[in-house]
Write a protein that holds these residues in place. Structure first.
Motif, PDB file in Angstrom:
ATOM      1  N   GLU A   1       0.924  -1.042   0.278  1.00  0.00           N
ATOM      2  CA  GLU A   1      -0.369   0.223   0.336  1.00  0.00           C
ATOM      3  C   GLU A   1       0.911   1.018   0.315  1.00  0.00           C
ATOM      4  OE1 GLU A   1      -2.973   0.586  -0.363  1.00  0.00           O
ATOM      5  OE2 GLU A   1      -3.430   2.222   0.004  1.00  0.00           O
TER       6      GLU A   1
ATOM      7  N   LYS B   1       2.090   2.212  -3.330  1.00  0.00           N
ATOM      8  CA  LYS B   1       1.081   2.679  -3.973  1.00  0.00           C
ATOM      9  C   LYS B   1       0.836   3.103  -4.287  1.00  0.00           C
ATOM     10  CE  LYS B   1      -3.677   0.806  -4.953  1.00  0.00           C
ATOM     11  NZ  LYS B   1      -4.412   0.199  -4.359  1.00  0.00           N
ATOM     12  N   ARG B   2       0.738   4.026  -2.945  1.00  0.00           N
ATOM     13  CA  ARG B   2       0.706   5.380  -2.282  1.00  0.00           C
ATOM     14  C   ARG B   2       1.643   6.518  -3.245  1.00  0.00           C
ATOM     15  NH1 ARG B   2      -2.962   6.069   2.655  1.00  0.00           N
ATOM     16  NH2 ARG B   2      -4.446   4.356   2.640  1.00  0.00           N
TER      17      ARG B   2
ATOM     18  N   GLU C   1       3.914   5.783  -5.386  1.00  0.00           N
ATOM     19  CA  GLU C   1       3.689   5.415  -7.224  1.00  0.00           C
ATOM     20  C   GLU C   1       2.729   6.597  -8.067  1.00  0.00           C
ATOM     21  OE1 GLU C   1       5.248   1.699  -8.003  1.00  0.00           O
ATOM     22  OE2 GLU C   1       2.799   1.641  -7.848  1.00  0.00           O
ATOM     23  N   THR C   2       1.700   6.708  -6.823  1.00  0.00           N
ATOM     24  CA  THR C   2       0.642   7.780  -7.108  1.00  0.00           C
ATOM     25  C   THR C   2       1.073   9.196  -7.183  1.00  0.00           C
ATOM     26  OG1 THR C   2      -1.178   6.179  -6.490  1.00  0.00           O
ATOM     27  CG2 THR C   2      -2.187   8.672  -6.734  1.00  0.00           C
ATOM     28  N   ALA C   3       1.602   9.479  -5.599  1.00  0.00           N
ATOM     29  CA  ALA C   3       2.117  10.475  -5.401  1.00  0.00           C
ATOM     30  C   ALA C   3       3.073  10.780  -5.959  1.00  0.00           C
ATOM     31  CB  ALA C   3       2.523  10.944  -4.152  1.00  0.00           C
TER      32      ALA C   3
ATOM     33  N   ARG D   1       3.293   9.810  -9.754  1.00  0.00           N
ATOM     34  CA  ARG D   1       2.059  10.591 -10.874  1.00  0.00           C
ATOM     35  C   ARG D   1       1.444  11.950 -10.622  1.00  0.00           C
ATOM     36  NH1 ARG D   1       0.251   5.325 -11.319  1.00  0.00           N
ATOM     37  NH2 ARG D   1      -1.192   5.713  -9.997  1.00  0.00           N
ATOM     38  N   VAL D   2       1.357  12.303  -9.674  1.00  0.00           N
ATOM     39  CA  VAL D   2       0.363  13.661  -9.756  1.00  0.00           C
ATOM     40  C   VAL D   2       2.042  14.712  -9.006  1.00  0.00           C
ATOM     41  CG1 VAL D   2      -0.078  14.875  -7.496  1.00  0.00           C
ATOM     42  CG2 VAL D   2      -0.872  12.908  -7.712  1.00  0.00           C
TER      43      VAL D   2
ATOM     44  N   GLU E   1       6.667   9.295 -12.739  1.00  0.00           N
ATOM     45  CA  GLU E   1       6.598   8.280 -12.659  1.00  0.00           C
ATOM     46  C   GLU E   1       7.451   7.523 -12.752  1.00  0.00           C
ATOM     47  OE1 GLU E   1       4.667  10.612 -13.908  1.00  0.00           O
ATOM     48  OE2 GLU E   1       3.306   9.774 -15.560  1.00  0.00           O
TER      49      GLU E   1
ATOM     50  N   SER F   1      10.609   6.895 -11.311  1.00  0.00           N
ATOM     51  CA  SER F   1      10.141   6.375  -9.130  1.00  0.00           C
ATOM     52  C   SER F   1      11.625   5.799  -9.055  1.00  0.00           C
ATOM     53  CB  SER F   1       9.737   5.459  -9.243  1.00  0.00           C
ATOM     54  OG  SER F   1       9.831   4.691 -10.155  1.00  0.00           O
TER      55      SER F   1
ATOM     56  N   ASP G   1      -1.182  12.493   2.590  1.00  0.00           N
ATOM     57  CA  ASP G   1      -2.613  13.284   2.843  1.00  0.00           C
ATOM     58  C   ASP G   1      -2.330  13.677   3.533  1.00  0.00           C
ATOM     59  OD1 ASP G   1      -4.504  14.189   1.130  1.00  0.00           O
ATOM     60  OD2 ASP G   1      -6.084  12.180   2.006  1.00  0.00           O
TER      61      ASP G   1
END
Lengths: 388, 244
Positions: free
Chosen positions: B131, B134-135, B137-139, B141-142, B146, B149, B173
């Motif tokens: 998890e 995943k988070r 990677e999302t950050a 991407r924002v 990406e 990494s 967050d």
């Protein structure tokens, strides 16, 4: 990624400095392992000594002799089951002038009863018992001087001058570490028959096997009491007590070796501590950032401890890796061959390896103490102001 | 100050509420008042800037709001929590859950990849490794990184490093992002990219942002700009960015 891995990965930061520190710790651990091996080897004669053997010698000094018949009389002391007399012969091989090894004349008939840890094949044993000039030699000595079973050798006597011819009847090994594997044993009678009359029928010491090891002190006292009224009185001790009393004579050296070990470790502690402190100082700003994003003082301290203990452990592994081939493939054999009397078994004990690794880990922990405390106590705002 | 107390937290439309906040230092026996009776309200979801000359107290104010430092007196309510009543460790835990930091110097850990640097704050959350990854990677991407990494900080440009630290700032967050001179070490082009990214975080992700800057061009991106001098708020005016 885990929290615990961060401290470990920090080791990769200043590769040159940390590599030098690891080598430094490694050399210190190597020294520790060597000194401990000396200590363990030196004390092994006492540690592994048979508890059911009593040695009897002249009361005044071990260089003075006793009558041969004492051996028979000792057998009459209650609790004594076997006895064997022996004398220091003293000889050297003309082909190997500089090689020292012990040559001992022994009562062959009871030799293997008293020293049952000495192993020689049945055939070689029989051959020795039947050959008056026969001798058995330790495997380490035989390998060193290139002697084989059946070889005829001539030794020059130092106490009993002249050329003495021997036949190598057998090569012995040992079940326990109490036996020097660099000694030449031969028949007492061979020597006794050839020496001047005034020297005949005298022995250097008598070794007895006793029934109950717990009675060693009482039996020793009984033996000495038996000869109390004689012209030549005796001093008897269990083999372990004898070896321990010998160690007592060199206890100052043993303590000095311990002290040297401790001093080396202390120096290494300071060097490792300095390396860690430098790393912490360079990362002050970074620790400030970590504290800012929520890491607690205990996390920062954990990173410092993790890094130091990892460096310590790597140094420990490096030191042990250096020590093993050095001792097992070089120094160990050399010492056993040349100083077998003091170090009959000069090898690295597993307990020494474990102690070295635990010590290197402990060194890392201790070295990190002050830097970790200071890193944990850093003021976040002040740390963030620091650049570089 | 509006709002109701609920389990020690206050609810209002303000992410930041400061009342009569003062900060005093003592150097030898000399008293230095860095902030004096300062009141400040910042709305949730706002993007605001603090400006002022060196020594005006803006970084000290930012540190107090972010829970890095404590006020000598006054009330500091940020993201619903009263910071003046917290000790150091409680403030650290509070920061981990509520504040995202962007500094002038990027300060990534050089032995960690970009993804691992972003993951750092999540190590304190107890989330499982998958998890966390995943988070992170999302950050990344924002912030548009990406593809980087697995890169180490030395393999990134200054602007890219700052974007990674922005990803690190948002990965948990947080309710509030504080940025201390985020473009101070960057060229104009990279600075504009970073400011555009902060605007995006504010508009698209509704992140409240408080930014200290010397750069008027950076301040123009904010909805409101507060001017400090000698520890006092001199004026507040609208930035060029439209009000929410």
């Amino acid at each position: 990624m885990r929290l615990s891995s961060i401290g470990v990965r920090n080791v990769a930061r200043n590769k040159f400095r940390n590599s030098l520190t690891i080598v430094g710790v490694g050399v210190a651990i190597l020294t520790f392992v060597l000194l401990q091996t000396v200590l363990v080897s030196w004390t092994s004669a006492a540690k592994y000594a048979a508890q059911d053997r009593v040695a009897t010698r002249h009361k005044v000094s071990f260089i003075m002799t006793m009558p041969l018949k004492y051996g028979q009389e000792i057998l009459q002391v209650p609790g004594v089951t076997k006895a064997m007399y022996a004398s220091w012969f003293g000889a050297k091989d003309a082909k190997h002038e500089n090689e020292f090894f012990a040559t001992i004349a022994v009562q062959t008939a009871t030799f293997f009863d008293v020293y049952d840890e000495i192993q020689v094949s049945a055939g070689e044993k029989q051959s020795w018992l039947e050959t008056k000039k026969g001798a058995i030699v330790g495997d380490v000595l035989a390998k060193k001087l290139g002697w084989k079973v059946g070889d005829r050798i001539t030794l020059q006597g130092t106490i009993y001058p002249g050329d003495w011819e021997f036949v190598i009847s057998g090569i012995y090994s040992a079940k326990r570490r109490s036996i020097d594997r660099s000694t030449l044993f031969f028949h007492y009678d061979y020597m006794n028959d050839a020496i001047p009359l005034r020297m005949k029928d005298k022995v250097g010491w008598i070794v007895s096997r006793i029934q109950d090891p717990g009675q060693a002190a009482n039996i020793s006292t009984a033996i000495d009491r038996h000869f109390e009224e004689r012209d030549i009185q005796t001093l008897s001790q269990s083999e372990r007590a004898l070896n321990t009393s010998f160690l007592g004579m060199v206890s100052t050296i043993l303590k000095a070796l311990d002290l040297v070990s401790a001093v080396i470790m202390l120096i290494m502690l300071l060097i490792l501590g300095n390396t860690i402190a430098m790393g912490v100082r360079e990362r002050t700003h970074e620790y400030g950032v970590l504290r800012a994003i929520g890491f607690l003082p205990k996390h920062i301290a954990g990173f410092v401890f993790g890094e130091a203990m990892f460096i310590g452990t790597l140094g420990g592994i490096f030191g042990v890796a250096l020590a093993y081939p050095l001792v097992e493939r070089g120094v160990g054999r050399f010492i056993e061959e040349n100083m077998g009397g003091f170090f009959p078994y000069f090898r690295i004990e597993p307990s020494t390896v474990v102690a070295a690794l635990v010590l290197s880990l402990a060194l890392g922990f201790l070295a990190a103490g002050l830097p970790a405390y200071r890193a944990a106590k850093l003021n976040v705002v002040d740390s963030l102001r620091r650049v570089g | 100050m509006s709002g109701e107390k609920e389990n020690g937290q206050k609810k209002s439309g303000h992410i930041i509420e400061l009342r009569k906040v003062s900060k005093t230092y003592y150097r030898a026996k000399e008293k230095l008042e860095v902030l004096s009776d300062l009141d400040l309200d910042i709305e949730e979801g706002s993007f605001e800037a603090l400006m002022g000359p060196s020594g005006s107290g803006k970084s000290t104010l930012l540190n107090i709001i972010a829970g890095l430092d404590s006020a000598s007196s006054g009330q500091v309510n940020v993201a619903g929590s009263e910071l003046s009543q917290m000790n150091d460790n409680r403030r650290a835990r509070w920061r981990a859950g509520n504040i995202g930091f962007i500094f002038q110097t990027y300060n990534m850990m050089p032995v960690l990849t970009a993804l691992e640097n972003v993951e750092l704050p999540l190590l304190l959350t107890g989330l499982p490794s998958s998890e966390r990854k995943k988070r992170a990677e999302t950050a990344l991407r924002v912030v548009g990184l990406e593809g980087r990494s697995s890169h180490y900080p030395r393999q990134l440009s200054g602007g890219q490093e700052q974007r990674v630290t922005i990803a690190r700032a948002i990965v948990a967050d947080p309710k509030l992002i504080v940025a201390d001179e985020p473009t101070g070490d960057l060229d104009r082009h990279s600075a504009d990219e970073i400011l555009a990214l902060l605007e995006k975080l504010n508009k698209e992700f509704n992140k409240s942002i408080l930014m200290v800057t010397h750069d008027p061009a950076a301040a123009e991106r904010a909805k409101r700009v507060h001017h400090l001098d000698k520890g006092r708020l001199l004026e507040t005016h609208e930035g060029s960015a439209p009000r929410a």
